[in-house]
Write an enzyme that holds these catalytic residues in place. Structure first.
Site, short mmCIF file in Angstrom:
data_model
loop_
_atom_site.label_atom_id
_atom_site.label_comp_id
_atom_site.label_asym_id
_atom_site.label_seq_id
_atom_site.Cartn_x
_atom_site.Cartn_y
_atom_site.Cartn_z
N GLY A 1 -40.86 7.87 2.13
CA GLY A 1 -41.35 8.92 3.01
C GLY A 1 -40.37 9.23 4.13
O GLY A 1 -40.12 10.39 4.46
N TYR A 2 -39.80 8.18 4.71
CA TYR A 2 -38.83 8.36 5.79
C TYR A 2 -37.59 9.09 5.28
O TYR A 2 -37.10 10.02 5.92
CB TYR A 2 -38.46 6.99 6.35
N ALA A 3 -37.08 8.67 4.12
CA ALA A 3 -35.89 9.31 3.56
C ALA A 3 -36.15 10.78 3.28
O ALA A 3 -35.32 11.65 3.57
CB ALA A 3 -35.45 8.59 2.29
N SER B 1 -38.39 12.71 4.71
CA SER B 1 -38.56 13.44 5.97
C SER B 1 -37.22 13.71 6.65
O SER B 1 -37.00 14.81 7.18
CB SER B 1 -39.48 12.66 6.91
#
Length: 256
Positions: free
Chosen positions: A160-162, A164
């Site tokens: 999810g972080y990547a 985003s």
């Protein structure tokens, strides 16, 4: 304009999200040192007496703090309504608020994905649109996103972080394409491995920490203070012809 004046932010008001600690706090302090007054917001920022407020006011700038959870769209819009009412002119927007949740992709739950995307990407767009439209109307403004090395790389156990942060890189360019000709500079700073809460798990893992340090040419983890200069540059007239740039501040990591 003299070189010294190019980097000054006297008379400017900067909204810094995710300002309570780490990179956001350091950026707020740096902008204040350059002369700007600061509006700060974080999910759990104290209404008064916060460390960032003390630091900014000791420098001699004004500070106004707000608490808002950017994973909650209603809370975000409520904050936007309040901040625009209380501060009709925001000259600089630092989109630094963010979160990270670590779990392998096959085990990564929907609610984690949704929270990270909402906080790190969707909220950044909504805030930039609502503050940016006023900048466009005035013909002047600076927007700086916090991107990441994972704007360029995939990372491990942070899908999810990547996603985003990859989106932040493209959003930076998309907004710059539309607003550069209207007097608004939109850029981003991509931190490398920095000693903050977000990297605590990595720094506490002796194997991963050693692997990371071995690849950083500078030979150290970054410090939040390393972001004062880049943020002031992108928020100032010194960067008047810089648009759609993702400035990597990583101790040389991406050069390897």
């Amino acid at each position: 304009m003299s070189l010294e004046k190019m980097f000054r932010l006297d008379g400017k008001t900067a909204l810094v999200t995710g300002c309570k600690r780490g990179i956001g706090k350091a950026i707020a302090e740096g902008l204040a040192e350059a002369g700007a007054d600061i509006i700060g917001v974080s999910a759990t920022l104290e209404p008064s007496g916060s460390a960032v407020e003390k630091a900014v006011t000791e420098i001699g700038s004004k500070f106004t703090g707000y608490a808002a959870d950017f994973s909650d769209r209603k809370a975000l819009y409520s904050f936007i309504d309040t901040v625009k009412k209380n501060h009709p002119r925001i000259d600089i927007l630092i989109n630094n608020a963010g979160t990270i949740l670590r779990k392998p992709a096959a085990e990564h739950p929907d609610e984690w994905w949704d929270k990270v995307i909402e906080t790190n990407l969707s909220a950044q767009f909504v805030l930039s649109r609502e503050i940016g439209k006023d900048m466009v109307a005035r013909g002047a403004g600076k927007i700086v996103f916090t991107a990441s090395l994972l704007t360029f790389q995939g990372g491990i156990t942070v899908p999810g972080y990547a996603a985003s942060k990859g989106g932040i890189g493209q959003l930076t360019k998309a907004l710059a394409n539309e607003w550069a000709g209207k007097g608004v500079n939109v850029n981003a700073i991509a931190p490398g491995y920095i000693a903050t809460d977000n990297t605590e798990a990595l720094r506490n893992d002796p194997v991963r920490s050693e692997q990371i340090l071995a690849r950083i040419p500078a030979g150290r983890w970054g410090d939040p203070e390393d972001f004062k200069g880049p943020a002031v540059f992108l928020a100032s007239e010194a960067a008047a012809y810089v648009h759609g740039e993702v400035l990597v501040v990583d101790g040389g990591w991406m050069g390897r």
